[in-house]
Write an enzyme that holds these catalytic residues in place. Structure first.
Site, mmCIF file in Angstrom:
data_model
loop_
_atom_site.group_PDB
_atom_site.id
_atom_site.type_symbol
_atom_site.label_atom_id
_atom_site.label_comp_id
_atom_site.label_asym_id
_atom_site.label_seq_id
_atom_site.Cartn_x
_atom_site.Cartn_y
_atom_site.Cartn_z
ATOM 1 N N ARG A 138 0.862 -1.193 0.000
ATOM 2 C CA ARG A 138 0.000 0.000 0.000
ATOM 3 C C ARG A 138 0.890 1.232 0.000
ATOM 4 N NH1 ARG A 138 -4.983 1.479 4.090
ATOM 5 N NH2 ARG A 138 -3.403 1.217 5.721
ATOM 6 N N ASP A 153 -4.348 3.698 14.007
ATOM 7 C CA ASP A 153 -3.454 4.197 12.973
ATOM 8 C C ASP A 153 -3.916 5.601 12.593
ATOM 9 O OD1 ASP A 153 -5.653 3.894 11.319
ATOM 10 O OD2 ASP A 153 -4.789 2.281 10.115
#
Length: 546
Positions: free
Chosen positions: A165, A454
Site C-alpha cells: 500500500r 493508525d
C-alpha cells in the site's frame, strides 16, 4: 547552441545503511519518468478534490453519476480478477514494513500481507526507505535478522502474498525533489515514489517467484483517480517490458465520494483490478470531514457507537459486495480495531469475541476475505471464513441480487443516536494525542487502550472534536463542547501522562491544536504534521532521468 533540459530526482536527505541499494540512479530515473508523465495529472486530481469538498460544504448532495450510467448498466464487462497468489484472500494481515513486523507478517499464516507504507507507517525518511529495503529482502528470502537483544527472527517456508500500500495522492515525499524539464523543483509525489521504487526493484523477482506486483490503492475519491493509476500501471509495465495486466490492484473504498463510483472505479482499472476493500475507518472520517458543516443531522455520536451494523455502514458494505461480485472482483472486509493483550486474558477473550462477531458478519454478507492487525487474530478470523467458504477460495458467485442501495442511504445518519458524552470527548482527545505522539516518534501503528490505532482512527478522533465544537454539541452530562472545554480536557490528559525527556507530547499537543481546535480544518492531520516535524533537510544530490 541550445541545451535541452532534463528532468531529475534530487535527494535532500542523508543516506542510511543500504539506502544506496534502493536509491540507485536507475530507480530514481524511473521515478523521474513517472513524474514526467503523471505529476501534472496528479495535481489536477487534487484540484478536483478541493472543488468537490467545497461543493459538498455548500450543500450539494452526492449521487450516482448520470454521465456514467451506461457503465453501471452494462452487465457484460468484468475485471481481470485475482492474479497468481491472490486467488484465496480469506485472511490478510496488515502492518508496517519495519524489519520485525515484516518477519512477523511473513510468519503469520495469513493468505496475504498488506505491507503498509501509508496509514500504519510514520513516513520518516528511515521508515520510507528502510521499508523498501525490508520488502526487497523479503521478496528475495533474505529478511532474517537477529535483534540487538539477541533474539533471532527467521522466516518459514510458507509466506503470504505481499500487497504493497503506497501513500495516497495527497502526500508528498519532501526528501526527494522532482525537477521538471522547465527547471522547476517541487517535492516528489509520495505515491509515485513508493510505487516506483517498489515496482522497479521487485516486479521481475515477484513474477519469477510465481506471484506478481500487487498494490492496495488508498483514499481514491473518484474514477478519474482510478484511471490515473491504471495509466501508471500500463506505462510501468511497458517501461520494464512486463506483460500488460501483470499488475493487480485492490482499491480501498474509504472515501464517501468513491462509494458512489465503485462500478466506475472497477471499470477504469478493469485490466489491472483484483477487487475492492471496505476501508471502514477512513470511510467514517471521510463522511465527517465532508459533512462536518452541514448541520446537526450530520453530527456523529461517540466513536464507539459507530459500528458496522448501523444502516449507513450496512448500505456501504452491501453495495460494495454486490458491485464486486457482479464484476468478478473480490470484496475484502475491513479491520476490527480490537486486539489481544497477552498479559491480560480477559482483554484477549473480549477482543477475540468482538473479532469473531465482526468476521462472521463479513463472511455472511458475502465478503471473500478480511483484514486483521495482529497474528493472534488470524485463527479466529479464518474460522469464520472457513465456516462459509469451506474449500472454495472465495464466494464471488454470490451475487447479492437482493441489495438495492439508494444514494441517500449511503449518507442517511438518522438511525444514529446523537449521543455524545464527556467520556467520548476525553477518549478522542487522549487517543488523538497519544497516537500523534507515537507517529512523531516513527511508530505509525500503535496499541492504545487495547485497540490498534493508525492515522485513520486518529483522524476520526480529531475530526469529531472539530465537528462537536463547531456544531455546539452538548454532552449527555450537560457540558457544552467548546474550544476552551476541549483544551481543559487536553491539559488534564497531558497532566496524567507518564512523561520522559524523549517523548513528543509537546509537539503532539501543538499538532492537535492545529487540526482540531482551530477554525480551519486541514484535510489530513498528517500533512501539517509531516511538513513541520518529519522532514530533515540535507545537501541535495541529483539523479537525471534517462
Amino acid at each position: 547552441m541550445s541545451h535541452t533540459r532534463t528532468s531529475a530526482i534530487t535527494i535532500h536527505a542523508e543516506h542510511g545503511d543500504r539506502f544506496d541499494e534502493i536509491l540507485t540512479p536507475e530507480a530514481l530515473a524511473f521515478v523521474a519518468r513517472l513524474h514526467d508523465q503523471f505529476a501534472g495529472r496528479r495535481q489536477e486530481r487534487l484540484n478536483d478534490r478541493m472543488l468537490q469538498r467545497k461543493a459538498i460544504e455548500n450543500g450539494r448532495n452526492l449521487r450516482f453519476l448520470p454521465e456514467t450510467s451506461a457503465i453501471r448498466e452494462n452487465t457484460e464487462w468484468r475485471v481481470a480478477g485475482a492474479g497468481p497468489g491472490l486467488e484465496d484472500r480469506r485472511v490478510e494481515i496488515t502492518g508496517p514494513t519495519d524489519r520485525k513486523m515484516t518477519v512477523n507478517a511473513l510468519n503469520s499464516g495469513a493468505k496475504a500481507w498488506l505491507a503498509d507504507l501509508e496509514d500504519a507507517t510514520s513516513p520518516t525518511w528511515e521508515n520510507v526507505i528502510g521499508g523498501q529495503i525490508n520488502l526487497f529482502d523479503a521478496i528475495r528470502g533474505q529478511v532474517d535478522f537477529t535483534s540487538d537483544e539477541g533474539k533471532e527472527y527467521r522466516v518459514g517456508a510458507q509466506t503470504p502474498t505481499i500487497i504493497l500500500r503506497p501513500r495516497g495522492w495527497h502526500l508528498v515525499e519532501k526528501h526527494l525533489g522532482y525537477r521538471d524539464r522547465a527547471g522547476h523543483t517541487r517535492p516528489a509525489s509520495a505515491s509515485l515514489v513508493d510505487f516506483g521504487l517498489y515496482f522497479f526493484h521487485n516486479a521481475q523477482a515477484l513474477i519469477a517467484a510465481g506471484r506478481g506486483p500487487y498494490f492496495y490503492l488508498p483514499k481514491l475519491e473518484n474514477h478519474l483517480e482510478a484511471r490515473l493509476w491504471d495509466d501508471i500501471f500500463t506505462f510501468s509495465e511497458n517501461a520494464l517490458g512486463i506483460a500488460r495486466g501483470t499488475i493487480r490492484a485492490t482499491v480501498l473504498i474509504e472515501t464517501i465520494t468513491a462509494a458512489y463510483e465503485m462500478d466506475e472505479i472497477l471499470y477504469e482499472l478493469r485490466d489491472h483490478c483484483a477487487g475492492l476493500n471496505a476501508g471502514r475507518w477512513d470511510y467514517i472520517f471521510s463522511i465527517i470531514k465532508n459533512f462536518r458543516d452541514r448541520g446537526r443531522s450530520y453530527v456523529f455520536p461517540d466513536r464507539d457507537q459507530i459500528t458496522m451494523t448501523v444502516p449507513f455502514m450496512r448500505a456501504y458494505t452491501d453495495l460494495l459486495v454486490q458491485t464486486c461480485h457482479k464484476r468478478g472482483a473480490h470484496a475484502i472486509g475491513g479491520m476490527s480495531a480490537f486486539i489481544p493483550n497477552r498479559r491480560d486474558p480477559e482483554v484477549t477473550e473480549r477482543a477475540l469475541a468482538k473479532v469473531a462477531d465482526d468476521k462472521r458478519r463479513e463472511a455472511g454478507d458475502g465478503f471473500d476475505g478480511t483484514w486483521v492487525a495482529h497474528p493472534d487474530l488470524i485463527p479466529t478470523a479464518r474460522a469464520e471464513f472457513d465456516a462459509v467458504l469451506g474449500e472454495a477460495p472465495n464466494q464471488v458467485e454470490r451475487q447479492r441480487l437482493e441489495v438495492h442501495v439508494t444514494a441517500g442511504e449511503l449518507v442517511d445518519l438518522s438511525a444514529l443516536e446523537p449521543r455524545v458524552t464527556d467520556a467520548g470527548v476525553r477518549s478522542n482527545v487522549s487517543v488523538a494525542l497519544r497516537y500523534i505522539e507515537s507517529w512523531l516518534r516513527g511508530i505509525g501503528a500503535a496499541a492504545i487502550d487495547n485497540l490498534m490505532e493508525d492515522a485513520a482512527t486518529a483522524e476520526i478522533s480529531r475530526s469529531q472534536l472539530w465537528q462537536w465544537i463547531h456544531q455546539g454539541v452538548v454532552t449527555e452530562e450537560g457540558t457544552r463542547i467548546t474550544r476552551a472545554s476541549v483544551e481543559t480536557v487536553l491539559h488534564d490528559v497531558i497532566r496524567e501522562l507518564d512523561r520522559s525527556l524523549a517523548d513528543r507530547y509537546d509537539d503532539a499537543e501543538n499538532i492537535l491544536h492545529q487540526v482540531a481546535l482551530e477554525d480551519d480544518f486541514p484535510t489530513f492531520l498528517t500533512i501539517p504534521a509531516y511538513a513541520h516535524y518529519l522532514v530533515d533537510v540535507a545537501p541535495a544530490r541529483e539523479f537525471v532521468a534517462a
